[in-house]
Design a protein around this motif. Structure first.
Motif, PDB file in Angstrom:
ATOM      1  N   ILE A  96       0.778  -1.262   0.006  1.00 39.92           N
ATOM      2  CA  ILE A  96       0.035   0.018   0.141  1.00 39.92           C
ATOM      3  C   ILE A  96       0.838   1.278  -0.016  1.00 39.92           C
ATOM      4  O   ILE A  96       0.589   2.133  -0.659  1.00 39.92           O
ATOM      5  N   ALA A  97       1.830   1.355   0.835  1.00 38.11           N
ATOM      6  CA  ALA A  97       2.917   2.462   1.113  1.00 38.11           C
ATOM      7  C   ALA A  97       3.448   2.599  -0.440  1.00 38.11           C
ATOM      8  O   ALA A  97       3.867   3.699  -0.842  1.00 38.11           O
ATOM      9  N   SER A  98       3.835   1.611  -1.192  1.00 35.56           N
ATOM     10  CA  SER A  98       4.707   1.568  -2.211  1.00 35.56           C
ATOM     11  C   SER A  98       3.922   2.341  -3.388  1.00 35.56           C
ATOM     12  O   SER A  98       4.243   2.949  -4.381  1.00 35.56           O
ATOM     13  N   SER A  99       2.605   2.102  -3.326  1.00 34.59           N
ATOM     14  CA  SER A  99       1.941   2.556  -4.398  1.00 34.59           C
ATOM     15  C   SER A  99       0.795   3.548  -4.218  1.00 34.59           C
ATOM     16  O   SER A  99      -0.075   4.191  -5.376  1.00 34.59           O
ATOM     17  N   THR A 100       0.599   4.065  -2.820  1.00 36.84           N
ATOM     18  CA  THR A 100      -0.247   5.306  -2.527  1.00 36.84           C
ATOM     19  C   THR A 100       0.443   6.583  -2.959  1.00 36.84           C
ATOM     20  O   THR A 100       1.840   6.700  -3.085  1.00 36.84           O
ATOM     21  N   ARG A 101      -0.480   7.621  -3.193  1.00 42.89           N
ATOM     22  CA  ARG A 101       0.191   9.148  -3.603  1.00 42.89           C
ATOM     23  C   ARG A 101       0.106  10.153  -2.389  1.00 42.89           C
ATOM     24  O   ARG A 101       0.521  11.166  -2.249  1.00 42.89           O
ATOM     25  N   ASP A 102      -0.717   9.151  -1.385  1.00 42.88           N
ATOM     26  CA  ASP A 102      -0.892  10.294  -0.121  1.00 42.88           C
ATOM     27  C   ASP A 102      -0.089   9.913   0.906  1.00 42.88           C
ATOM     28  O   ASP A 102       0.133   8.816   1.428  1.00 42.88           O
ATOM     29  N   ALA A 138       0.801   3.185   6.920  1.00 46.32           N
ATOM     30  CA  ALA A 138       0.895   1.834   6.681  1.00 46.32           C
ATOM     31  C   ALA A 138       2.336   1.271   7.044  1.00 46.32           C
ATOM     32  O   ALA A 138       2.477   0.214   7.116  1.00 46.32           O
ATOM     33  N   LEU A 139       3.051   2.355   7.149  1.00 48.27           N
ATOM     34  CA  LEU A 139       4.367   2.059   7.489  1.00 48.27           C
ATOM     35  C   LEU A 139       4.811   2.177   8.998  1.00 48.27           C
ATOM     36  O   LEU A 139       6.096   2.001   9.227  1.00 48.27           O
TER      37      LEU A 139
END
Length: 454
Positions: free
Chosen positions: A158-164, A171-172
């Motif tokens: 999720i963290a790798s693909s989000t722009r927010d 997430a991290l």
């Protein structure tokens, strides 16, 4: 023909499995002749070796090698997969539900017995923290361990693909509550695994992950002593783990962990390992309990003031005859549980044969804990070890204790292979919902109901 003496073992964990295993050896002649019968009632058809859960979560050991199949090990016992709901020892009956009774819809059934062994273990001790029931993750079962591994890798996806940036930071951020064995070892192994996994993400660095350990007391890992506990704190903080001592989790509503020191941590991961409590079944028996809800036992592991009833492990308050302190009880840990099971089985066999019973007496050998790959702490027989020697002792000790040669060989083989090859970084979160894809394929596409049939 007389009815065989039925020994009912409630629970298939450390005490339940080891007691039944030793009983089927001690009572080999009685079982063969039909003079005795051992019935084990357990919710799961396997025993989980919990010290290996952190390594299973990190991918060092396959989940199927963390559990021991009861039907294979207890081949001379009758295994019932179900749950004991209550015990009326005055009538020598237990009320239980099984998978069959659920299917039949007939309701619980009663099972008569002659000797009772209560070993239902413990459950997670939760507190009324707002949001905990909705967002918290436990760490007592192999399912929870694998679910947590999948969850951590999913959060990295999720963290790798989000722009927010807010979603990425939440997430991290991983919050673990509880500084005992379960919390520290789970955090340390998963932090190791996630740091390794980060190298395969183009936009995540190990420093981007935030790990927080929350402990209400002033130290972690009290079992290994104050000195080794302080070393463990320094080791974790050296890996950028935020260790918060004398701090509590006040809330985790709205995916935000609020700590008692006022810190607010947006997070999608709250792992609760803050202790255990006796299984609820104990309150549904007519056996004497202490103020903590555990069964009052004698040093012979019989229930205090009651005949033909026995208990050990997390569910039992067993006097510690080696301490020299009146009223002191054995700690509810695996080291005592395994040793108590041996004495318990021997005493049941002796009781059936009219022989004298012996007391459980065991001097505490010490403790070992893993802090991730090649790192650990140990306090064994007065000697303190840290780093690689402690980690090696941790593995050697638990390899010697995991039941059956089959499991020992498989675990050793996996450790050897993991040292030769790279870690597995695959998330199999779909295992938790195996029918999801088929249900989607079987569902008619939107608007299909409106189309005329040909």
């Amino acid at each position: 023909m007389t009815e065989p003496a039925r020994i009912l073992v409630v629970g298939g964990g450390y005490v339940g499995m080891y007691t039944a295993l030793r009983l089927q050896r001690q009572l080999r002649a009685e079982l063969r002749s039909g003079a005795a019968e051992i019935v084990v009632v357990t919710p799961e058809p396997y025993m989980t070796y919990q010290p290996f859960l952190p390594e299973a979560a990190a991918g060092s050991i396959s989940p199927r090698h963390v559990v021991v199949p009861l039907r294979r090990v207890l081949d001379r016992c009758r295994i019932l997969i179900g749950e004991v709901l209550s015990v009326d020892h005055a009538k020598r009956t237990a009320t239980l539900s099984t998978l069959a009774t659920d299917e039949e819809g007939t309701g619980p059934v009663e099972l008569a017995y002659d000797e009772l062994v209560l070993a239902p273990g413990s459950v997670s001790r939760t507190l009324p923290v707002p949001g905990l029931a909705e967002h918290g993750i436990g760490f007592k079962t192999v399912e929870e361990a694998i679910g947590l591994r999948n969850h951590v890798i999913e959060q990295m996806d999720i963290a790798s693909s989000t722009r927010d940036p807010a979603i990425r930071d939440a997430a991290l951020t991983f919050v673990f509550v509880g500084g005992g064995y379960a919390g520290v070892e789970a955090l340390a192994e998963l932090e190791d695994m996630a740091r390794y996994t980060a190298r395969y993400y183009h936009n995540i660095k190990p420093g981007d992950l935030r790990w927080v350990l929350v402990e209400a007391s002033d130290r972690i890992l009290p079992e290994v002593g104050a000195t080794m506990g302080r070393y463990a704190v320094r080791e974790l903080r050296g890996r950028n783990v935020d260790v918060r001592l004398e701090t509590r989790l006040d809330s985790c509503e709205d995916r935000t962990a609020v700590l008692s020191d006022g810190t607010r941590l947006p997070t999608r991961t709250v792992v609760w390992t803050a202790g255990v409590r006796p299984a609820p079944l104990l309150a549904a028996t007519d056996l004497p309990l202490n103020e903590r809800g555990r069964i009052r036992c004698t040093a012979r592991l019989s229930v205090e003031g009651v005949d033909h009833a026995w208990a050990a492990g997390d569910a039992a308050a067993v006097p510690d005859v080696t301490s020299g302190e009146p009223g002191r009880e054995c700690a509810p840990n695996a080291q005592h549980a395994v040793r108590q099971a041996r004495v318990l089985a021997d005493n049941i066999a002796a009781s059936l044969r009219g022989q004298p019973l012996k007391e459980y007496a065991h001097a505490y050998a010490g403790s070992v804990a893993s802090l991730g790959l090649h790192k650990g702490v140990a306090h064994v027989y007065g000697r303190k070890l840290k780093g690689y020697p402690a980690w090696l002792m941790h593995r050697a000790y638990h390899l010697s204790r995991v039941p059956t040669f089959n499991r020992k060989a498989r675990v050793l083989a996996e450790w050897t292979l993991s040292g030769l090859f790279k870690r597995e970084i695959v998330s199999l979160g779909s295992l938790e919902h195996p029918r999801a894809e088929f249900e989607l394929a079987a569902s008619p596409p939107p608007g299909d109901d409106d189309k005329p049939s040909s």
